[in-house]
Scaffold this motif. Sequence first.
Motif, short mmCIF file in Angstrom:
data_model
loop_
_atom_site.label_atom_id
_atom_site.label_comp_id
_atom_site.label_asym_id
_atom_site.label_seq_id
_atom_site.Cartn_x
_atom_site.Cartn_y
_atom_site.Cartn_z
N GLY A 113 49.95 23.33 32.15
CA GLY A 113 49.51 22.15 31.39
C GLY A 113 48.24 22.49 30.62
N ASN A 114 48.06 21.80 29.50
CA ASN A 114 46.94 22.11 28.63
C ASN A 114 45.96 20.94 28.52
N PRO A 115 44.81 21.07 29.17
CA PRO A 115 43.83 19.96 29.11
C PRO A 115 42.92 20.04 27.89
N TYR A 116 43.12 21.06 27.05
CA TYR A 116 42.15 21.33 25.99
C TYR A 116 42.55 20.72 24.65
N ARG A 117 41.56 20.18 23.94
CA ARG A 117 41.78 19.67 22.59
C ARG A 117 42.07 20.87 21.68
N THR A 118 41.29 21.93 21.87
CA THR A 118 41.49 23.17 21.12
C THR A 118 41.26 24.33 22.09
N VAL A 119 41.99 25.43 21.88
CA VAL A 119 41.73 26.62 22.68
C VAL A 119 41.34 27.75 21.75
N ILE A 120 40.16 28.34 22.03
CA ILE A 120 39.66 29.45 21.23
C ILE A 120 40.01 30.74 21.96
N ALA A 121 40.44 31.75 21.23
CA ALA A 121 40.77 33.03 21.86
C ALA A 121 39.57 33.96 21.76
N ASP A 122 39.10 34.44 22.90
CA ASP A 122 37.97 35.37 22.94
C ASP A 122 38.39 36.61 23.73
N PRO A 123 39.31 37.40 23.15
CA PRO A 123 39.89 38.51 23.91
C PRO A 123 38.86 39.58 24.31
N GLN A 124 37.83 39.77 23.50
CA GLN A 124 36.84 40.81 23.80
C GLN A 124 35.69 40.28 24.66
N GLY A 125 35.62 38.99 24.84
CA GLY A 125 34.50 38.42 25.57
C GLY A 125 33.22 38.39 24.75
N ALA A 126 33.35 38.44 23.42
CA ALA A 126 32.16 38.48 22.55
C ALA A 126 31.42 37.15 22.57
N MET A 127 32.17 36.05 22.49
CA MET A 127 31.55 34.74 22.55
C MET A 127 30.95 34.55 23.94
N GLY A 128 31.68 35.00 24.95
CA GLY A 128 31.19 34.92 26.33
C GLY A 128 29.84 35.59 26.48
N LEU A 129 29.70 36.76 25.88
CA LEU A 129 28.44 37.50 25.97
C LEU A 129 27.30 36.71 25.32
N ASP A 130 27.59 36.15 24.15
CA ASP A 130 26.55 35.38 23.45
C ASP A 130 26.17 34.11 24.19
N TRP A 131 27.11 33.59 24.92
CA TRP A 131 26.85 32.35 25.66
C TRP A 131 26.35 32.62 27.08
N GLY A 132 26.18 33.89 27.41
CA GLY A 132 25.67 34.24 28.74
C GLY A 132 26.66 34.00 29.85
N VAL A 133 27.96 34.15 29.53
CA VAL A 133 29.00 33.96 30.54
C VAL A 133 29.15 35.26 31.33
#
Lengths: 174, 167
Positions: A113-133
Motif C-alpha cells: 500500500g502507498n501512504p505517500y502523496r508523492t514518492v521521490i527516488a533517491d537511489p544513490q542516497g544523495a538527498m539522504g546525505l544532504d538531509w543527514g539521514v
Amino acid sequence: MRLRYLVPALVLIGLVVLFAIGLRHDPREVPSPLIGKPAPAFSLAVLGAPQQTYTLADLQGRPVLVNFFASWCAACRVEHPFLMQLAAQGVEIVGVDYKDTDADGADWLARHGNPYRTVIADPQGAMGLDWGVYGAPETFVLDTAGTIVYKQIGPLSEAVWRERVAPLLQGAKP
Amino acid sequence: MKRGTLKSRFAPLALLAGLLLALPGAPLRAAELDAEQQARYQTLINELRCLVCQNQTIADSNAPLAADLRQQVETQIRAGRSDAEIKRYLTDRYGDFVLYRPPFKAKTWLLWGGPFVVLLIALAVALRFVRARRAAPAATAVDAAALRQVLADEAGDDARRPPENRS
C-alpha cells in the motif's frame, strides 16, 4: 562528622541522577543539527516517472512529512501501517525511496500500500546525505515555511505522533 | 627426506602466506588522489565517525553509509576543499557527533573540561586530608607519674576481670 555521611550520600544521589538520564538516552539517536533550519535543497526524479522532477519548492507552502523508507528496510514495514493510518486522516506524507532500486521500491509500495502523496527516488542516497539521514526509516516534519521542526529516527508510532509531532503541526497551521 | 614430506611441511606456510596476501592491506585507498591528498584522506576518514556502527570510524566500517561518506570525502578532496570545509560539510548535516574530536564550545565544555573538574575536586579532597592530618595533635611528652598511674589502673582493671579459660 555529619559531613562524613553527607558527601558520599550526595555523590551517590548525583550518580543515580546521571545514570537515570544516561540509561534513558538512546545513543543511536543522533540529534540532527538541521532542526530549526530550512530543509536542504534537492532535485530528484519521482519514482516511476523519471522525467518528472521534484524539488524543495514542491514541499513548501503547507506542513508536510518527509519519510525516508526503502524496500530493504525491515523497520519500515513496522512503521508502514501507521503511515497508512496517517494518510487516511489526510496528513500529507512525501516518501523518499532511499538507496533502493526503483523497481524494488515500486514493488514494495504495490504490495503493502502507498501512504505517500508523492514518492521521490533517491537511489544513490544523495538527498539522504544532504538531509543527514543515516538509516531508514527517518521522518522529517516540515512546517509551512519549509523549516525542519522535528526529525524522527526510527519508526513513527502513535505515541510519538501524539506526544511530539501533532503539537508541532497544530502550531504550524496558519 | 622425501619430496612429499618437504612439500607437506611447507604447505601450511604457503597457505598462511596466501591468506595474508588475500587480506585487504589497504582497501581504503582512494584511487585518484596524489600522495598528499591521500594522506589527508586517510587522516580524515580515521577521524570521522560512522553513524550506523557508532564506535567505528568511517575507515573501519563496512556500512554502506560509511562507504558513501568516504566517497564524499574523496570527492571533496579532489574538488580542492580544505579539511575544515569537509568537516564543516559533515557537521552541518550530522552534527558534531561525526567528529571523533569534537570542537570545544558551549555544548561540549563539560566533555572537555569534565576530567579537569574531577581532577580539581580530587586535589581539593587530597589537600583537605593532608591538612587534617597535619593539624592532628602530635604525641607530646607525658608526665611519667601520670603514665604510671594509668598503667596501674589498667592492671587493676585486669585484676578485677574474671580469669579467662578457667577449666
